[in-house]
Motif scaffolding. Sequence first.
Motif, PDB file in Angstrom:
ATOM      1  N   ARG A  83     -17.271  54.137  -2.292  1.00  0.00           N
ATOM      2  CA  ARG A  83     -17.311  52.695  -2.544  1.00  0.00           C
ATOM      3  C   ARG A  83     -18.701  52.083  -2.357  1.00  0.00           C
ATOM      4  N   ARG A 113     -17.121  43.082  -4.760  1.00  0.00           N
ATOM      5  CA  ARG A 113     -17.236  43.111  -3.290  1.00  0.00           C
ATOM      6  C   ARG A 113     -15.930  42.719  -2.630  1.00  0.00           C
ATOM      7  N   THR A 114     -15.277  41.694  -3.183  1.00  0.00           N
ATOM      8  CA  THR A 114     -14.013  41.284  -2.544  1.00  0.00           C
ATOM      9  C   THR A 114     -12.940  42.364  -2.744  1.00  0.00           C
ATOM     10  N   ARG A 115     -13.136  43.249  -3.707  1.00  0.00           N
ATOM     11  CA  ARG A 115     -12.206  44.372  -3.880  1.00  0.00           C
ATOM     12  C   ARG A 115     -12.638  45.608  -3.089  1.00  0.00           C
ATOM     13  N   GLY A 116     -13.614  45.439  -2.203  1.00  0.00           N
ATOM     14  CA  GLY A 116     -13.966  46.528  -1.286  1.00  0.00           C
ATOM     15  C   GLY A 116     -15.060  47.473  -1.765  1.00  0.00           C
ATOM     16  N   TRP A 117     -15.796  47.093  -2.823  1.00  0.00           N
ATOM     17  CA  TRP A 117     -16.916  47.917  -3.279  1.00  0.00           C
ATOM     18  C   TRP A 117     -18.210  47.334  -2.727  1.00  0.00           C
TER      19      TRP A 117
END
Length: 419
Positions: free
Chosen positions: A37, A365-369
Amino acid sequence: MTNPSRATFPPGGRAWPDLQAEMASRTAGDADWRSGRTAIFFFMADEEAYNVGKRAFMEHFSENALGAARAYPGIAAMERDVIDYGLDLMHAPDGGRGVFTTGGTESILLGVKSARDRHRASGKCQPGRPLNIVMPVTAHPAFDKAAILMDVDVRRAPLRLDRRCDVDALRALLDENTFLIVGSAPCFPHGVIDPIGDIGAVALERDIWLHVDACVGGWVAPFFERIGRGTPVFDFRHEAVRSISADLHKFGFAPKPSSTVFFRDGEDLDRSTFRLGHWPSGMYTTATMSGSRPAGAVAGAWAVLNHLGASGYERAARNLAEMTDSYVAGIRAIPDLELWAKPDVTILNFGSKAFDIYAVAERMRTRGWIPGLTSDPRGMHTMLSMQHAPVRETWLADMAACIDEVRASQAKSDLAATY
Ligand SMILES: *Cc1c(COP(=O)(O)O)cnc(C)c1O
């Protein structure tokens, strides 16, 4: 006065289980290096090579490579092997030599130091004016760091449309005080190898040192070439190349901190070697900027190089190439998402003229990347390594979803690109 935000010196007496638990909880929110990620920072060939590097590092965790010559001849011999392997891979002539360092920045500092001292010794400097380095805009900030330390100027040349150095523009920046020209293999921002042959012709014509920064590609691009990817030649086969920096802790898949710098001419290595004879403890000599260094990094690199060998690095190159091609195909399949350069190795840089790619990055980013960004052109950036293979489908699906959101909302972002 007590500063409430400053930690106070610990009283001590805490046992390992307690420390381990606290470290685990402190880092629970950190990026998981295995997850694929993060766009940069971690490099993986395969699980076995990773374990070999880690074990070898821990076997020699305690020795200090500073003392290799006097106390640890076994470590010194492994270090010589690693340098010899690199000289072989980069097609160095018989007189070539190299240094095992703690990272790309240190390798670059040594190259710049040798080049500056050669120029000073040549008597060609115009007095009263600072020396200068001429390099494309994409060359790594470690050269600017070196320039600050050595009190020299940096001049940056623009790029061609394919985002490789514009050699005519670079030539126009040279003068009598230029002691160093730099090309990258590949450059970090766009992942393309500069035209080393054309830059080299200019360097030879003007008798200026050419350093190739192969921190990313040094230990893997030669294997891309061997498996028939048509990867451009960047090494000592170009007569003008006098030094090359190549990180083991990137696509050499060795534990951090490990890098190498190679010199065509062994005498040039002497120019960056530090020696002090008149010191109360006697003669002090280091070929590195650092003094004490982890012997574990030497052992780790030696073990990974011998574990993978030519066949293993060719396999890694095939795997990386295949994965890169499949990411490229996935990016091309998303409407209006385009690559800003055709990758020579595994670095991808892409964006869009139709929507704000930074707004996409924010949503990723909000999806964890943890996406990388480039500022010019405005783009996203990924340095693919094998931990990115299993997450390709998820990444592409998340990208497509984020792009749909951004298109629908016409969102703009004021993120700033940060390395
Ligand atoms: C990573 C990198 C460096 C610097 O290497 P460090 O090991 O981070 O000091 C230099 N040049 C390029 C092209 C890089 O990607």
